[in-house]
Design an enzyme around this catalytic site. Structure first.
Site, mmCIF file in Angstrom:
data_model
loop_
_atom_site.group_PDB
_atom_site.id
_atom_site.type_symbol
_atom_site.label_atom_id
_atom_site.label_comp_id
_atom_site.label_asym_id
_atom_site.label_seq_id
_atom_site.Cartn_x
_atom_site.Cartn_y
_atom_site.Cartn_z
ATOM 1 C CB THR A 1 -0.709 -0.007 1.408
ATOM 2 O OG1 THR A 1 -0.144 0.143 2.515
ATOM 3 C CG2 THR A 1 -1.829 -1.383 1.151
ATOM 4 N N GLY A 2 0.461 2.325 -0.579
ATOM 5 C CA GLY A 2 1.293 3.544 -0.727
ATOM 6 C C GLY A 2 2.310 3.097 -1.721
ATOM 7 N N GLY A 3 2.195 2.379 -2.595
ATOM 8 C CA GLY A 3 3.274 1.918 -3.362
ATOM 9 C C GLY A 3 3.710 2.775 -4.857
ATOM 10 N N GLY B 1 8.270 7.045 -2.801
ATOM 11 C CA GLY B 1 8.601 6.875 -1.538
ATOM 12 C C GLY B 1 9.212 5.293 -1.083
ATOM 13 C CB ILE B 2 9.196 3.774 2.233
ATOM 14 C CG1 ILE B 2 10.102 4.642 2.936
ATOM 15 C CG2 ILE B 2 9.326 2.415 2.836
ATOM 16 C CD1 ILE B 2 9.900 4.901 4.447
ATOM 17 N N GLY B 3 7.194 2.991 -0.350
ATOM 18 C CA GLY B 3 6.229 2.044 -0.993
ATOM 19 C C GLY B 3 6.913 1.665 -2.369
ATOM 20 C CB SER C 1 7.467 6.555 12.189
ATOM 21 O OG SER C 1 8.447 7.626 12.423
ATOM 22 C CE1 TYR D 1 3.770 9.683 10.325
ATOM 23 C CE2 TYR D 1 5.655 10.033 11.758
ATOM 24 C CZ TYR D 1 5.072 9.621 10.432
ATOM 25 O OH TYR D 1 6.005 8.968 9.963
#
Length: 246
Positions: free
Chosen positions: A12-14, A17-19, A136, A149
């Protein structure tokens, strides 16, 4: 090494960034990767960069969107071997400044979205599957204006402990990667024109003397997703340039 040959991974969130870095790494190691995100154009660009990938537009905080994601996975017909719950957002505000709307938005994406993502995958997780949650190091830092956050990421870490126990009987492992500062587009979204100066300031206080490249976090995700970490359950792996270790 093609550690994920014939495997199916969901990230997800791919699309950035990191995804995106994680999706590219898993695909390069042999996996078919299904990515999700909210912007079609960005997803299409990500698929072109990843290679063996399928993109599904959706918001992880919306149950119907998550259901649609897993319908596409079912169409692929191989279940899920790797699940990376990476989608997240940030919002800087002190307790006095934080609005109810902003609070709910960040919790919906980071906490509810993680819950919906993993719950939705349950019928599809293959024996031996690996679930990696992206949290995080902010969860334990107490940094001003990061309260909401940090609280969401502490919740994600707590979920991993419980789910590692609950899913172990199915042969499914659950672990957490907790990045420190990473060079992703989120900096620009949060800090605007001041993003580069903030990054330099933070980097100067790290033993590594720099912030991370997304691929360095992706390496840690891939390790926890692979059989190389077969005896690792419920761990939180800090990838933080020494920020919280030295």
């Amino acid at each position: 090494m093609r550690n994920f040959e014939g495997k199916t991974a969901v990230v997800t969130g791919g699309s950035a960034g990191i995804g995106l870095a994680t999706a590219k790494r898993l695909a390069a190691a042999g996996a078919h990767v299904v990515i999700t995100g909210r912007r079609r154009e960005q997803l299409d660009e990500a698929v072109a960069a990843i290679g063996d990938a399928t993109a599904v537009v959706g918001d992880v905080s919306v149950a119907a969107d998550v259901d649609r994601l897993y319908e596409r996975v079912r169409e692929h017909g191989r279940g899920v071997d790797v699940l990376v719950a990476n989608a997240g957002t940030n919002h800087l505000a002190t307790l006095e400044e934080l609005t109810e709307e902003a609070h709910d938005r960040i919790f919906d994406t980071n906490v509810k979205g993680t819950y919906l993502t993993v719950r939705g995958a349950l019928p599809l997780l293959n024996p031996g599957a690996s679930v990696v949650l992206v949290a995080s190091t902010a969860a334990g830092s107490g940094t001003p204006a990061q309260g909401a956050y940090a609280a969401t990421k502490a919740a994600v870490r707590s979920y991993a402990r419980t789910w590692a126990n609950e899913l172990s009987g199915r042969g499914v492992r659950v672990n957490v990667v907790s990045p420190g500062p990473v060079d992703t587009p989120l900096w620009d979204e949060v800090f605007g024109e001041g993003a580069e100066e903030v990054k330099k300031s933070i980097a100067s206080g790290l033993p590594a003397q720099r912030i991370a490249d997304p691929d360095e976090v992706a390496s840690a995700v891939a390790f926890l997703a692979s059989r190389e970490s077969s005896f690792v359950y419920g761990v939180e792996l800090h990838v933080d340039g020494g920020m919280n270790q030295v």
